[in-house]
Design a protein around this motif. Structure first.
Motif, PDB file in Angstrom:
ATOM      1  N   VAL A 193       1.236   5.035   1.096  1.00 29.32           N
ATOM      2  CA  VAL A 193       0.653   6.031   1.995  1.00 29.32           C
ATOM      3  C   VAL A 193       1.369   7.348   1.754  1.00 29.32           C
ATOM      4  CG1 VAL A 193       0.123   6.658   4.378  1.00 29.32           C
ATOM      5  CG2 VAL A 193       0.093   4.257   3.688  1.00 29.32           C
ATOM      6  N   ALA A 216      -5.536   8.071   5.992  1.00 30.19           N
ATOM      7  CA  ALA A 216      -4.069   7.998   5.898  1.00 30.19           C
ATOM      8  C   ALA A 216      -3.539   8.791   4.713  1.00 30.19           C
ATOM      9  CB  ALA A 216      -3.634   6.533   5.784  1.00 30.19           C
ATOM     10  N   HIS A 217      -4.383   9.018   3.707  1.00 30.67           N
ATOM     11  CA  HIS A 217      -3.952   9.730   2.506  1.00 30.67           C
ATOM     12  C   HIS A 217      -4.093  11.252   2.626  1.00 30.67           C
ATOM     13  CE1 HIS A 217      -5.260   5.661   0.845  1.00 30.67           C
ATOM     14  NE2 HIS A 217      -3.946   5.653   0.902  1.00 30.67           N
ATOM     15  N   HIS A 251       0.838  -1.205   0.000  1.00 29.56           N
ATOM     16  CA  HIS A 251       0.000   0.000   0.000  1.00 29.56           C
ATOM     17  C   HIS A 251       0.869   1.251   0.000  1.00 29.56           C
ATOM     18  CE1 HIS A 251      -3.937  -1.949   1.149  1.00 29.56           C
ATOM     19  NE2 HIS A 251      -3.070  -2.939   1.125  1.00 29.56           N
TER      20      HIS A 251
END
Ligand SMILES: [Fe+2]
Ligand SMILES: [Zn+2]
Length: 364
Positions: A165, A175-176, A163
Motif C-alpha cells: 500500500v 488505498a493506492h 499487499h
C-alpha cells in the motif's frame, strides 16, 4: 444422588447442585470408551445410526461424580461429572465493545514472537477488543511472514500474498491514492473475507494519514437496539461487492450483517468503495437503503472512530469481520509504505490454546 430416566433423557443433579437433562442419543454418541473412539487420535469412531432411535439405557447410576450407563447391548459408558460441567459452562462471548475512546494495546513485537506469556496476554486482548498494535517490529519488507508462528498460517489472497500500500498511479484501489479511505473491511468482495488483517507500517514520513478504526460490532449492536427493523433488513438483503483489476476478479453477494447461533453479531461487512448497484426490483430495496444510510452514518460518526497514528515499525492487527479500518487523507510529500497481509481469527485463537497448554506444562 437422585436420577431419573425418561423416554428420551437421563435427568440428574450433578455434584455442585447443577441439574442436567442428558439426551440418550447424546449420551451414547459421546461415549469415550476405546471401542467408540480411535485410541491413537481420540477421534470419534462410533456411528450413531448403528443404534435405534428410541435407545434407552437399561441401567443408569450416578456415584462418586461419575455417570455410569449400561446400554441394551451391554455396551458400557461412563462420564466424569467434571467433563459434563465443563461442557455446560457459559459460552459467553469474550468480545468487549468500544467507541472512540478506545486505543489498541501496544505490544512489543519481539516479546510477542519470542515469549509465550506475552503472546498469550496479547492474543487474549485481541480476542476481546479486535485490535492490537505490535510495536518495534523490524521495517524490512515481508516481516509479516514472521507473524505466522503466532497468528498463522498466512491466508493466500488474490492480488498478492503480501499487499503493497503506497502511492501508485496505476493502483486498482483507493488505498493506492492519497485520498481519505473511509472505514471498511477488506475483501468484502469475497464470501469469507479474511478474519484478521495485519497492517505493517514500513515508512511514514507524510503529514496526515492518521489511522482510524471502528468497532463494527458495537455499531451494529447499537443499531439493533435503536432500530431493530433496520438491523433486520441489513441481515437479510444481499449486497454485491466487487474488487478487480485487469487480470483478477473478486465478486460476491451477501448481507452486510451476519449473526451467530446465539444471535450475536459475528460479521459486519462494510466497504462503500466496493459496493455494487443492487437489483432495484428486488424486495425491500427502499427499506435497505434507509438502513444502509443509517449504518453508514453511524460507522462514520466521530463517536465511533478511534484515531491514532501508525508510525514506522507499528503493525496494527484487526479482526477483519469486526473492526473496520480507515485512513485520513495525507500529504504525499514524504515516504509512506504499508504492507498488508491476512490471517484467520480462529487460527490465532487456536495458537492461544496451544500456548496455554505449553505454559501449563512449564508450571507443572
Ligand atoms: Fe483496507
Ligand atoms: Zn463406547
Amino acid at each position: 444422588m437422585p436420577l431419573q430416566v425418561t423416554s428420551d433423557s437421563v435427568n440428574v443433579t450433578l455434584e455442585g447442585g447443577r441439574f442436567v437433562s442428558l439426551p440418550h442419543l447424546w449420551l451414547r454418541d459421546n461415549c469415550g470408551c476405546k471401542d467408540c473412539r480411535i485410541e491413537q487420535t481420540m477421534e470419534k469412531r462410533f456411528l450413531l445410526h448403528s443404534v435405534p432411535l428410541d435407545l434407552i439405557p437399561k441401567s443408569a447410576r450416578y456415584e462418586n461424580d461419575v455417570l455410569n450407563l449400561i446400554w441394551p447391548d451391554d455396551h458400557e459408558t461412563a462420564y466424569a461429572g467434571e467433563d459434563i460441567r465443563a461442557l455446560i459452562g457459559s459460552q459467553a462471548s469474550s468480545a468487549r465493545l468500544w467507541g472512540s475512546e478506545f486505543r489498541p494495546k501496544y505490544v512489543d513485537y519481539a516479546a510477542f514472537i519470542n515469549d509465550d506469556a506475552s503472546a498469550a496476554v496479547a492474543i487474549d486482548d485481541f480476542l476481546e477488543h479486535g485490535a492490537i498494535i505490535l510495536a518495534d517490529m523490524p521495517t524490512e519488507p515481508n516481516t509479516l511472514e514472521a507473524l505466522s508462528s503466532r497468528v498463522g498460517p498466512m491466508r493466500e489472497m488474490p492480488f498478492a500474498r503480501i499487499h503493497e500500500v503506497k502511492l501508485d498511479p496505476t493502483g486498482y484501489n483507493v488505498a493506492h491514492t492519497a485520498l481519505p479511505l473511509p472505514p471498511h473491511n477488506d475483501f468484502a468482495s469475497m464470501s469469507w473475507p479474511p478474519s484478521i488483517q495485519a497492517l505493517h507500517m514500513l515508512a511514514n514520513s507524510c503529514p496526515g494519514g492518521e489511522s482510524v478504526i471502528v468497532d463494527g460490532w458495537a455499531v451494529a449492536e447499537a443499531l439493533r437496539r435503536d432500530e431493530p427493523d433496520m438491523f433486520d433488513v441489513l441481515c437479510k438483503v444481499p449486497v454485491t461487492h466487487r474488487m478487480f483489476s485487469d487480470n483478477i476478479e473478486t465478486l460476491s453477494s451477501n448481507p452486510l450483517i451476519r449473526t451467530d447461533s446465539e444471535n450475536r453479531v459475528c460479521h459486519l461487512r462494510f466497504s462503500n468503495q466496493l459496493m455494487q448497484p443492487m437489483n432495484p426490483l428486488q424486495p425491500r430495496v427502499v427499506e435497505f437503503y434507509r438502513a444502509f444510510r443509517e449504518l453508514s452514518r453511524r460507522l462514520l460518526h466521530k463517536d465511533a472512530r478511534a484515531v491514532f497514528r501508525l508510525e514506522a515499525g507499528h503493525c496494527l492487527l484487526v479482526a477483519g469481520h469486526r473492526v473496520l479500518h480507515a485512513r485520513e487523507a495525507f500529504e504525499p510529500s514524504g515516504e509512506r509504505h504499508l504492507q498488508d497481509a491476512y490471517f484467520e481469527h480462529e487460527c490465532m485463537r487456536n495458537h492461544l490454546t496451544v500456548i496455554r497448554r505449553r505454559l501449563a506444562q512449564v508450571k507443572e
